[in-house]
Write a protein that holds these residues in place. Structure first.
Motif, PDB file in Angstrom:
ATOM      1  N   ARG A  39     -12.014 -47.042 -17.780  1.00 54.12           N
ATOM      2  CA  ARG A  39     -10.765 -47.084 -18.157  1.00 54.12           C
ATOM      3  C   ARG A  39     -10.048 -45.929 -17.760  1.00 54.12           C
ATOM      4  O   ARG A  39     -10.563 -44.703 -17.668  1.00 54.12           O
ATOM      5  CB  ARG A  39     -10.551 -47.097 -19.623  1.00 54.12           C
ATOM      6  CG  ARG A  39     -10.941 -48.425 -20.453  1.00 54.12           C
ATOM      7  CD  ARG A  39      -9.950 -49.256 -20.700  1.00 54.12           C
ATOM      8  NE  ARG A  39     -10.312 -50.454 -21.047  1.00 54.12           N
ATOM      9  CZ  ARG A  39      -9.641 -51.654 -20.808  1.00 54.12           C
ATOM     10  NH1 ARG A  39      -8.594 -51.628 -20.131  1.00 54.12           N
ATOM     11  NH2 ARG A  39     -10.005 -52.894 -21.706  1.00 54.12           N
ATOM     12  N   ARG A  40      -8.688 -46.247 -17.185  1.00 50.18           N
ATOM     13  CA  ARG A  40      -8.103 -45.099 -16.528  1.00 50.18           C
ATOM     14  C   ARG A  40      -7.034 -44.288 -17.803  1.00 50.18           C
ATOM     15  O   ARG A  40      -6.862 -44.760 -18.916  1.00 50.18           O
ATOM     16  CB  ARG A  40      -7.176 -45.360 -15.450  1.00 50.18           C
ATOM     17  CG  ARG A  40      -7.609 -45.987 -14.241  1.00 50.18           C
ATOM     18  CD  ARG A  40      -6.896 -46.434 -13.397  1.00 50.18           C
ATOM     19  NE  ARG A  40      -7.563 -47.182 -12.105  1.00 50.18           N
ATOM     20  CZ  ARG A  40      -6.756 -47.439 -11.162  1.00 50.18           C
ATOM     21  NH1 ARG A  40      -5.658 -47.325 -10.966  1.00 50.18           N
ATOM     22  NH2 ARG A  40      -7.417 -48.129 -10.234  1.00 50.18           N
ATOM     23  N   ARG A  42      -5.642 -41.300 -20.408  1.00 49.80           N
ATOM     24  CA  ARG A  42      -6.132 -40.443 -21.445  1.00 49.80           C
ATOM     25  C   ARG A  42      -6.908 -41.223 -22.462  1.00 49.80           C
ATOM     26  O   ARG A  42      -6.652 -42.387 -22.840  1.00 49.80           O
ATOM     27  CB  ARG A  42      -4.943 -39.932 -22.336  1.00 49.80           C
ATOM     28  CG  ARG A  42      -5.274 -38.918 -23.150  1.00 49.80           C
ATOM     29  CD  ARG A  42      -4.058 -38.365 -24.051  1.00 49.80           C
ATOM     30  NE  ARG A  42      -2.647 -38.280 -23.494  1.00 49.80           N
ATOM     31  CZ  ARG A  42      -1.762 -37.950 -23.845  1.00 49.80           C
ATOM     32  NH1 ARG A  42      -1.629 -37.489 -25.027  1.00 49.80           N
ATOM     33  NH2 ARG A  42      -0.803 -37.620 -22.960  1.00 49.80           N
ATOM     34  N   PRO A  43      -8.326 -40.765 -22.803  1.00 53.40           N
ATOM     35  CA  PRO A  43      -8.989 -41.256 -23.525  1.00 53.40           C
ATOM     36  C   PRO A  43      -8.401 -41.539 -25.122  1.00 53.40           C
ATOM     37  O   PRO A  43      -7.423 -40.697 -25.314  1.00 53.40           O
ATOM     38  CB  PRO A  43     -10.160 -40.416 -23.756  1.00 53.40           C
ATOM     39  CG  PRO A  43      -9.798 -38.949 -23.231  1.00 53.40           C
ATOM     40  CD  PRO A  43      -8.551 -39.216 -22.347  1.00 53.40           C
ATOM     41  N   LYS A  44      -8.829 -42.603 -25.627  1.00 56.86           N
ATOM     42  CA  LYS A  44      -8.198 -42.936 -26.837  1.00 56.86           C
ATOM     43  C   LYS A  44      -8.532 -41.809 -28.043  1.00 56.86           C
ATOM     44  O   LYS A  44      -9.629 -41.054 -27.867  1.00 56.86           O
ATOM     45  CB  LYS A  44      -8.795 -44.229 -27.713  1.00 56.86           C
ATOM     46  CG  LYS A  44      -7.998 -45.164 -26.602  1.00 56.86           C
ATOM     47  CD  LYS A  44      -8.139 -46.318 -27.228  1.00 56.86           C
ATOM     48  CE  LYS A  44      -7.568 -47.639 -26.405  1.00 56.86           C
ATOM     49  NZ  LYS A  44      -6.575 -48.404 -26.811  1.00 56.86           N
ATOM     50  N   SER A  45      -7.509 -41.170 -28.674  1.00 57.25           N
ATOM     51  CA  SER A  45      -7.674 -40.174 -29.817  1.00 57.25           C
ATOM     52  C   SER A  45      -8.572 -40.834 -31.050  1.00 57.25           C
ATOM     53  O   SER A  45      -8.554 -41.953 -31.496  1.00 57.25           O
ATOM     54  CB  SER A  45      -6.417 -39.705 -30.312  1.00 57.25           C
ATOM     55  OG  SER A  45      -6.576 -38.698 -31.341  1.00 57.25           O
TER      56      SER A  45
END
Length: 85
Positions: A39-40, A42-45
């Motif tokens: 996945r591109r 920002r990583p999920k919070s």
């Protein structure tokens, strides 16, 4: 040879005739790590914020916005400091 068979045949006869792959192609391409799509962005919070609708007097909102970029983050910090325990 019939017209339908002719239209189904590829006109590509030499692999050197392949079209150039431009920047747009690579920007839209999927990245793979083995068989997994990477996945591109920002990583999920782990604890994402919740979207709410809140009515605030216009003058109060204007004062927050006047503090410049990051005013929303500062507003949240202020609310956290003043929230009941």
């Amino acid at each position: 040879m019939s017209e339908s068979k002719r239209s189904m045949q590829s006109t590509w006869t030499d692999s050197d005739d392949a079209p150039e792959l431009g920047d747009e192609f690579f920007q839209r391409a999927d990245f793979l790590d083995g068989d997994k799509v990477v996945r591109r962005g920002r990583p999920k919070s782990a604890a994402p914020n919740v979207l709410v609708s809140l009515r605030i007097p216009p003058d109060v909102l204007a004062r927050w916005k006047e503090t410049g970029p990051g005013w929303q983050t500062r507003m949240v910090a202020s609310l956290k400091n003043h929230a009941p325990s």
